[in-house]
Design an enzyme around this catalytic site. Structure first.
Site, PDB file in Angstrom:
ATOM      1  N   ASP A 133      -0.763  -0.616  -4.889  1.00 12.34           N
ATOM      2  CA  ASP A 133      -1.937  -0.057  -5.310  1.00 12.34           C
ATOM      3  C   ASP A 133      -1.841   1.477  -5.851  1.00 12.34           C
ATOM      4  O   ASP A 133      -2.322   2.218  -6.708  1.00 12.34           O
ATOM      5  CB  ASP A 133      -3.139   0.115  -4.426  1.00 12.34           C
ATOM      6  CG  ASP A 133      -2.699   0.745  -2.912  1.00 12.34           C
ATOM      7  OD1 ASP A 133      -1.551   1.284  -2.731  1.00 12.34           O
ATOM      8  OD2 ASP A 133      -3.595   0.723  -2.013  1.00 12.34           O
ATOM      9  N   CYS A 171      -6.576   3.951  -3.352  1.00 12.93           N
ATOM     10  CA  CYS A 171      -6.770   2.571  -3.007  1.00 12.93           C
ATOM     11  C   CYS A 171      -7.900   1.617  -3.421  1.00 12.93           C
ATOM     12  O   CYS A 171      -7.355   0.757  -4.246  1.00 12.93           O
ATOM     13  CB  CYS A 171      -6.836   2.510  -1.126  1.00 12.93           C
ATOM     14  SG  CYS A 171      -6.911   0.820  -0.593  1.00 12.93           S
ATOM     15  N   HIS A 180     -10.376  -3.664   1.545  1.00  7.97           N
ATOM     16  CA  HIS A 180     -10.868  -2.145   1.190  1.00  7.97           C
ATOM     17  C   HIS A 180     -11.885  -1.991   0.109  1.00  7.97           C
ATOM     18  O   HIS A 180     -11.580  -1.021  -0.903  1.00  7.97           O
ATOM     19  CB  HIS A 180      -9.794  -1.084   1.228  1.00  7.97           C
ATOM     20  CG  HIS A 180     -10.164   0.376   1.501  1.00  7.97           C
ATOM     21  ND1 HIS A 180      -9.217   1.228   1.366  1.00  7.97           N
ATOM     22  CD2 HIS A 180     -11.225   0.799   1.872  1.00  7.97           C
ATOM     23  CE1 HIS A 180      -9.786   2.318   1.898  1.00  7.97           C
ATOM     24  NE2 HIS A 180     -11.148   2.203   2.276  1.00  7.97           N
ATOM     25  N   ASP A 209       0.790  -1.157   0.038  1.00  9.65           N
ATOM     26  CA  ASP A 209       0.044  -0.067   0.125  1.00  9.65           C
ATOM     27  C   ASP A 209       0.932   1.290  -0.072  1.00  9.65           C
ATOM     28  O   ASP A 209       1.533   1.316   0.907  1.00  9.65           O
ATOM     29  CB  ASP A 209      -0.819  -0.006   1.044  1.00  9.65           C
ATOM     30  CG  ASP A 209      -2.027   1.021   1.052  1.00  9.65           C
ATOM     31  OD1 ASP A 209      -1.879   1.855   0.410  1.00  9.65           O
ATOM     32  OD2 ASP A 209      -3.076   0.879   1.740  1.00  9.65           O
TER      33      ASP A 209
END
Length: 520
Positions: free
Chosen positions: A326, A119, A169, A79
């Site tokens: 991401d 994200c 997410h 991330d």
């Protein structure tokens, strides 16, 4: 079938080829008996030959070529790890020996981008092979359609076991809430995951079908890796192939929460900054980068552990590994932090495809210039697994490119998008704006709702310090890129409307900043 005229009756008869040959040979032998009067011994040989020739031929038993076993697929998703922040990419501040080794074994897409660098949109594109306006996840904290055709659902039908560990997410039901088993997990069976948290030392997760909230013991990057290793170790050679995503929350902020042993490795005073960090921000950026690199160093060690386990369990030679992120992190570049903006530090991500030689795909480790985008990962993996790519997919299968079969037209340019600025780059507080653009192998060009916005020559200006919009020397380049962008948007059915138009269309609730509010 063969049509003949019977010599005695003139009746047309339909014979098979074998019957025709038998009749022809029989009549020939009868001619030899009556006219040549051959000895019985020779006649016997002729008859034997006739009988053998007319017998149905048994197919010879041949060894079938050994089928290459279906490869395992391991996606290591991080991330907010920008493409520049590895030692194999030339970052002087950090050493990533395990990733350097993986890169040496991989197809390294050096220009890979996150087409909508934030994200949830990336994650939805990863799973579906679709662009944000198609899968409709163009903001964080909204749910991916539970009827979506995902990579996990496709590979399950091919006999794969599927698993997911870490940050999800894509559910939109609260960041610390359980993503209930079933359709909301989008085809993943094994599950030790959470919707979204960045509290890395008190990190929530849910264990398969158990709805009870659990906490990883210690730094979650370590425990998520151990869980993946347990999963790999427990597998038997006769088991189905697996497709596993290990989705780490790091190195996303908060930057200063890696274990102390890693934080001690990085002295802020020694950090070398990128040339596009403003003077007023340099001291703070150095401190934050020191913490960012600490997370990266910990992740590199964990990737090393996973590689070692794959080798120890005999799965290294049959496992495709994808390492990516991401989106990136500006971390002071252009006077900003985080993502969404169309600058290199935000849109460019690491992208390694490690493909074992034993799979017989004729793909060798190499650096590649093609600009692979978020929606291209899914179809490329399906192509590598010889799985059918669903018609719902919009991305490109880069397997032929990696095999050297297609070079010219693939990866010359990719679309970059902000449908609706929100959160850390919202319009009200941070001056965010909608944009559409192209990242080519040399240029970055973007257009906002008012017209041309940014143009950079990334070859001459790698830190993107000189905006070339309106520069007479680049007028032809700008016009050509603008035309390419218009064609791309038309082909995609993208009307490039204000972000609120799409929010109203899909009924997403937003606050005064244009952000979908979330609950814990």
């Amino acid at each position: 079938m063969i049509l003949i005229n019977h010599p005695s009756s003139k009746i047309r008869a339909i014979l098979t080829k074998k019957q025709f040959l038998f009749r022809a040979r029989y009549q020939g032998i009868r001619h030899l008996i009556t006219t040549l009067r051959l000895p019985l011994f020779f006649l016997s040989l002729l008859l034997l030959n006739l009988l053998v020739a007319c017998q149905p031929k048994n197919k010879q038993k041949t060894e079938e070529p050994q089928k290459t076993p279906q490869p395992n697929v391991l996606i290591l998703l991080t991330d907010q790890w920008r493409a520049q922040a590895t030692s194999y990419a030339g970052d002087p501040n950090v050493s990533t020996p395990n990733l350097d080794y993986l890169a040496s074994e991989s197809v390294n897409f050096e220009n890979a981008i996150s087409g909508m660098p934030v994200c949830s949109p990336f994650r939805a594109s990863l799973l579906t092979g679709q662009r944000p306006l198609t899968h409709r996840v163009f903001m964080n904290d909204v749910q991916l359609d539970t009827n979506a055709v995902t990579i996990a659902k496709v590979l399950k039908k091919q006999g794969y076991d599927t698993g997911y560990i870490g940050k999800w997410h894509l559910d939109g039901h609260g960041r610390l809430q359980n993503v209930a088993p079933g359709n909301r997990r989008q085809g993943f069976d094994f599950w030790k995951a959470n919707e979204c948290t960045h509290n890395y030392n008190h990190s929530v997760y849910y264990d398969n079908d158990n709805p009870t909230k659990k906490i990883w013991d210690g730094y979650d990057t370590f425990k998520q890796t151990d869980t993946a290793i347990d999963y790999l170790t427990d597998r038997k050679p006769a088991d189905n192939p697996f497709m596993m995503i290990v989705s780490y929350g790091t190195p996303h902020a908060p930057y200063h929460t890696a274990p102390e042993t890693y934080r001690q490795r990085f002295d802020p005073a020694k950090i070398q900054l990128r040339a596009n960090v403003p003077e007023a921000m340099k001291a703070q950026v150095k401190k934050d980068l020191a913490g960012y690199y600490a997370h990266i160093a910990a992740l590199d060690d964990m990737i090393g552990k996973l590689i070692a386990n794959l080798k120890q369990t005999g799965q290294w030679d049959n496992t495709i590994i994808v390492f990516t992120a991401d989106h990136g992190d500006l971390l002071g570049s252009h006077g900003a932090y985080k993502k969404q903006q169309p600058y290199e530090e935000s849109i460019r991500v690491p992208m390694l495809f490690r493909i074992p030689e034993g799979l017989g795909l004729n793909i060798r480790a190499a650096k590649k210039k093609a600009i692979i985008n978020s929606e291209d990962i899914m179809p490329t993996l399906l192509g590598l697994c010889n799985a059918t790519i669903p018609t719902t997919v919009e991305g490109i299968n880069y397997r032929p490119y990696m095999e050297g079969k297609e070079k010219e037209h693939l990866g010359n340019a990719a679309l970059i998008t902000c449908v609706q600025p929100f959160g850390q780059w919202n319009r009200v507080q941070h001056g965010g704006k909608e944009y559409r653009g192209l990242r080519t192998q040399r240029y970055t060009y973007t257009r906002d709702l008012n017209g041309p916005w940014l143009l950079f020559d990334n070859k001459k200006d790698p830190f993107q310090l000189n905006n070339l919009i309106g520069n007479a020397d680049y007028a032809t380049v700008q016009a050509d890129l603008d035309q390419q962008l218009s064609k791309r948007l038309k082909a995609h059915g993208d009307e490039f409307l204000p972000g609120m138009e799409y929010i109203k269309k899909w009924g997403y609730p937003v606050d005064e900043t244009g952000t979908v509010p979330y609950t814990q």
